[in-house]
Design an enzyme around this catalytic site. Sequence first.
Site, PDB file in Angstrom:
ATOM      1  N   ASP A  58      22.101  38.260  -2.863  1.00  0.00           N
ATOM      2  CA  ASP A  58      22.795  38.898  -1.881  1.00  0.00           C
ATOM      3  C   ASP A  58      23.994  37.969  -1.396  1.00  0.00           C
ATOM      4  O   ASP A  58      25.093  38.114  -0.100  1.00  0.00           O
ATOM      5  CB  ASP A  58      22.019  38.885  -0.927  1.00  0.00           C
ATOM      6  CG  ASP A  58      22.825  39.671  -0.079  1.00  0.00           C
ATOM      7  OD1 ASP A  58      23.097  41.018  -0.573  1.00  0.00           O
ATOM      8  OD2 ASP A  58      22.069  39.715   1.276  1.00  0.00           O
TER       9      ASP A  58
ATOM     10  N   HIS B  79      28.636  45.290   8.435  1.00  0.00           N
ATOM     11  CA  HIS B  79      27.511  45.888   7.718  1.00  0.00           C
ATOM     12  C   HIS B  79      26.305  45.953   9.347  1.00  0.00           C
ATOM     13  O   HIS B  79      26.284  44.680   9.887  1.00  0.00           O
ATOM     14  CB  HIS B  79      27.296  45.562   7.438  1.00  0.00           C
ATOM     15  CG  HIS B  79      25.970  44.918   6.370  1.00  0.00           C
ATOM     16  ND1 HIS B  79      25.444  45.748   5.399  1.00  0.00           N
ATOM     17  CD2 HIS B  79      24.780  45.284   7.180  1.00  0.00           C
ATOM     18  CE1 HIS B  79      23.962  46.306   4.631  1.00  0.00           C
ATOM     19  NE2 HIS B  79      23.466  45.643   6.216  1.00  0.00           N
TER      20      HIS B  79
ATOM     21  N   GLY C 159      22.845  46.204  11.077  1.00  0.00           N
ATOM     22  CA  GLY C 159      22.216  47.037  10.982  1.00  0.00           C
ATOM     23  C   GLY C 159      20.476  46.279  11.496  1.00  0.00           C
ATOM     24  O   GLY C 159      21.016  45.285  12.820  1.00  0.00           O
TER      25      GLY C 159
ATOM     26  N   ARG D 284      18.565  52.469  19.348  1.00  0.00           N
ATOM     27  CA  ARG D 284      18.424  53.948  19.687  1.00  0.00           C
ATOM     28  C   ARG D 284      17.634  53.572  20.884  1.00  0.00           C
ATOM     29  O   ARG D 284      18.008  53.974  22.113  1.00  0.00           O
ATOM     30  CB  ARG D 284      17.470  54.668  18.993  1.00  0.00           C
ATOM     31  CG  ARG D 284      18.820  55.295  17.677  1.00  0.00           C
ATOM     32  CD  ARG D 284      17.411  55.536  16.853  1.00  0.00           C
ATOM     33  NE  ARG D 284      16.361  54.746  16.082  1.00  0.00           N
ATOM     34  CZ  ARG D 284      15.532  54.761  15.642  1.00  0.00           C
ATOM     35  NH1 ARG D 284      15.493  56.217  14.560  1.00  0.00           N
ATOM     36  NH2 ARG D 284      14.370  53.995  15.042  1.00  0.00           N
TER      37      ARG D 284
ATOM     38  N   ILE E 253      22.624  51.129  11.679  1.00  0.00           N
ATOM     39  CA  ILE E 253      23.658  51.877  12.812  1.00  0.00           C
ATOM     40  C   ILE E 253      24.778  51.953  12.333  1.00  0.00           C
ATOM     41  O   ILE E 253      25.553  52.764  13.374  1.00  0.00           O
ATOM     42  CB  ILE E 253      23.037  50.327  13.341  1.00  0.00           C
ATOM     43  CG1 ILE E 253      21.691  49.660  13.944  1.00  0.00           C
ATOM     44  CG2 ILE E 253      23.884  50.682  14.990  1.00  0.00           C
ATOM     45  CD1 ILE E 253      21.351  48.446  14.594  1.00  0.00           C
ATOM     46  N   GLY E 254      25.973  51.427  11.325  1.00  0.00           N
ATOM     47  CA  GLY E 254      26.535  51.234  11.539  1.00  0.00           C
ATOM     48  C   GLY E 254      27.294  53.228  11.067  1.00  0.00           C
ATOM     49  O   GLY E 254      28.244  53.328  10.928  1.00  0.00           O
TER      50      GLY E 254
END
Length: 397
Positions: free
Chosen positions: A147, A204, A206, A282, A329-330
């Site tokens: 990664d 990114h 998230g 959220r 989220i993005g």
Amino acid sequence: MSNKRLILITNPGSSSRKYAIYSGDELVASLHFEFENKVVICTVKTADGSKKQLDITFPDLSSTVSAIEDILKTEHILSDGQQFDAILARVAAPGDYFAADHIVDENCLKQLEIAKKRAPLHVPVVAGEIDQFVKTFKGIPVITISDSAFHATKPAVAKYYAIDTDLADKENIKRYGYHGLSMGSIVEYMKDHEILPEKLIVCHIGSGTSITAIKDGLSIENSMGYSPLEGAVMSTRTGNIDAAAALAIKKNLNFTSDEELELYLNKKAGLFGLSGQTDDMREIIDLKNQGDKRANFAYDLYMYRLQTLIGHMSAALGGVDAIVFTATIGERSAPVRSNVVEKLGYLGLALDEDLNTSELHERHTNIAKGKKPIYVIRTDEFEEMLRRASLLLDELL
């Protein structure tokens, strides 16, 4: 992926196991094992979108690997005699060795043991998973997909901390950066669609969040460092924190081990720590809109850190031609995108609110009002893992 190879991809979490089965580039099915009422249940999802929860349960997550083949045959996803061509495992681990992809052998297993000591919170789960696959699927190549490999092109000034460089090299204490699979997916997609600019910033965003500066398709900086803890405020991670402040936390909370501190910084901080009640963006937004002061401050700090990191990346690039929002989220949160961009006018970035709030049907869309594109692009880390693995498999098979 050539020759319609049958590939199994593993993505283990601390409380779940996820597997995806691909034939060539096409998703065939996925398996999701998760704790429910103190037992592990399995849900099968096929390519047509249908889901089925199996009647069988498992005592713990360590027993899921040995059941995969039987489940796939029982559900007629694999036929008798059919076997995988390779198994892929995403590895996010500090160290020069895991800044590249490897076919698992004795040396790779030894390196995983070393990595477990460097990152006891993140590596043991995937290391145990890989060990189970090697034992269960004998003769089938298991490949670790790094990664952080995408960030290997970062210049030395972006890789090193301000410590003795001999120590850094000997002990592998460097800013390796992560979310490289997501970055690789975005860059390959933009190349294919001829929209890749010279100077690009990818956000990114998230549960884990990182910002990356990409020049001519290559990483030159990433907000994450030795581990995925560094950088932005995240769902449960602190992001940047002074080492002395971390030690003060350890002292004040009476932690007796470094592992307790690491767990706190990774699992008890971020949005969760700031809000005192949730790590879900959220819910943070809902609470903020209801007047909750802690949620409001959590959101403001989250935004501030993202905006300053984007400034950091623009400085590394010497400007910016386009920006990309990706990850959960993005890709899905119009308010987050809007609030991030509202202070980026100095970079020539402006957002069209109508486009931003409209439903996004395509894999990519441009939501900019000005000349500089602001893209929302769906990342596909599994697709990138398949692409990377094919380079090794073409040599091996």
